[in-house]
Design an enzyme around this catalytic site. Sequence first.
Site, PDB file in Angstrom:
ATOM      1  N   GLU A 105      41.856  43.663  42.504  1.00 40.24           N
ATOM      2  CA  GLU A 105      40.679  43.041  43.118  1.00 40.24           C
ATOM      3  C   GLU A 105      40.536  41.569  42.722  1.00 40.24           C
ATOM      4  O   GLU A 105      39.455  41.075  42.425  1.00 40.24           O
ATOM      5  CB  GLU A 105      39.421  43.837  42.774  1.00 40.24           C
ATOM      6  CG  GLU A 105      39.578  45.323  43.071  1.00 40.24           C
ATOM      7  CD  GLU A 105      38.299  46.123  42.912  1.00 40.24           C
ATOM      8  OE1 GLU A 105      37.196  45.546  43.007  1.00 40.24           O
ATOM      9  OE2 GLU A 105      38.412  47.351  42.710  1.00 40.24           O
ATOM     10  N   GLU A 132      35.024  52.260  37.489  1.00 37.61           N
ATOM     11  CA  GLU A 132      33.775  51.684  36.994  1.00 37.61           C
ATOM     12  C   GLU A 132      32.866  52.698  36.292  1.00 37.61           C
ATOM     13  O   GLU A 132      31.705  52.874  36.652  1.00 37.61           O
ATOM     14  CB  GLU A 132      33.042  50.983  38.129  1.00 37.61           C
ATOM     15  CG  GLU A 132      33.872  49.860  38.739  1.00 37.61           C
ATOM     16  CD  GLU A 132      33.231  49.204  39.957  1.00 37.61           C
ATOM     17  OE1 GLU A 132      32.075  49.544  40.293  1.00 37.61           O
ATOM     18  OE2 GLU A 132      33.882  48.352  40.581  1.00 37.61           O
TER      19      GLU A 132
END
Length: 379
Positions: free
Chosen positions: A264, A159
């Site tokens: 995820e 991220e």
Amino acid sequence: MNIKKQFLLITTILILVIGCKESTVETPTEPVTLRNVYKDAFYIGAALNRFQIDETDSIMAGIVGREFSSITAENEMKSMQIHPTKDTFNYEYPDKFVALGEKHNMFIHGHTLVWHSQLSPWIRNIEDSTEMAEALKSHITAVVSRYKGKIHSWDVVNEALNEDGTLRKSVFLEVMGEDYLPLAFKWTSEIDPDADLYYNDYNMANPEKRAGAIRLVKNIMDKGVKVDGIGMQGHWHLNTPSLEEIEKSIVDYASLGVKVAITELDISVLPNPRDLVGADIGQNFDNSELLNPYTKGLPDSIQVKLANRYTDIFKIFLKHKDKISRVTFWGVNDGQSWLNGFPVRGRTNHPLLFDRELKPKSAYDSIIALKQRDDKQSN
């Protein structure tokens, strides 16, 4: 009838009897599980929490070992857990996690080495670039060395992008500049050259963020540093992102010559406040009955929508199975899901394939049936 003819007759009868018996013996078939059905397509994984790593619930443990071919630690390998202070490492649960994967002959994925969130305070408070580089290298060296040859792939950096594709102003960027990105991959590859190294992020089907991710990975590779894959976090909804953008992202990332992992994966069935996208855990909203409509279970109509959504998404995955290395659900069952608390605390969400009673949902049956139909058509 002479003895010779009698012998030949008896022998013939025996051969016929044995042949009949053999023809009625069925070839053993593997149990119909996600792991078995998808074994020739890509790894099917799940993120595990402490409770699941401990295997304290035998039914849960059975599902994990039977249904999944890959595992990721949901939280136990993030820096604040595994490296809480400069001179302290906590390997208890990471060791148990790896041992569990080895017991079930699984592909083991490490999550994550460099991330601005859930970051150890001692790293977050560093302001000198040399000291930050030493801290990151020390952290990566210690963790990757311990699991060299045991953990098969890593989310090296997690991220690092804003929604517009620019670099996030994390502590790493502010202290070290952009160099922290190639250095993190370089240090990891030097320690374990056989592990696959991924850049992982959410909203990776967004055009602007997709362009930024491609630019980020290409810049690292242009420096001669190894990047093996891109992880597309699948924190998606019943209607977004579009199937077209999901497919385009897979194709565009693979065009860099890297593997694509769907990481995820979960599909929220609840109303989305302010059309929030992604997984920025810093965002949260107040609960309300309007935002939390399925506290007593999921209506059949929404079960069907969830099953159809998963089926449509898995059709894309199967179409591009030559590009996809792994599909990992972010949890095993609905009760475990982080979406019960994000972006609205205390909600009851139903985003995974197994419900709160550990029973497979319609979505599970749908993606099993999808692969079985695909296999028949291929044959």
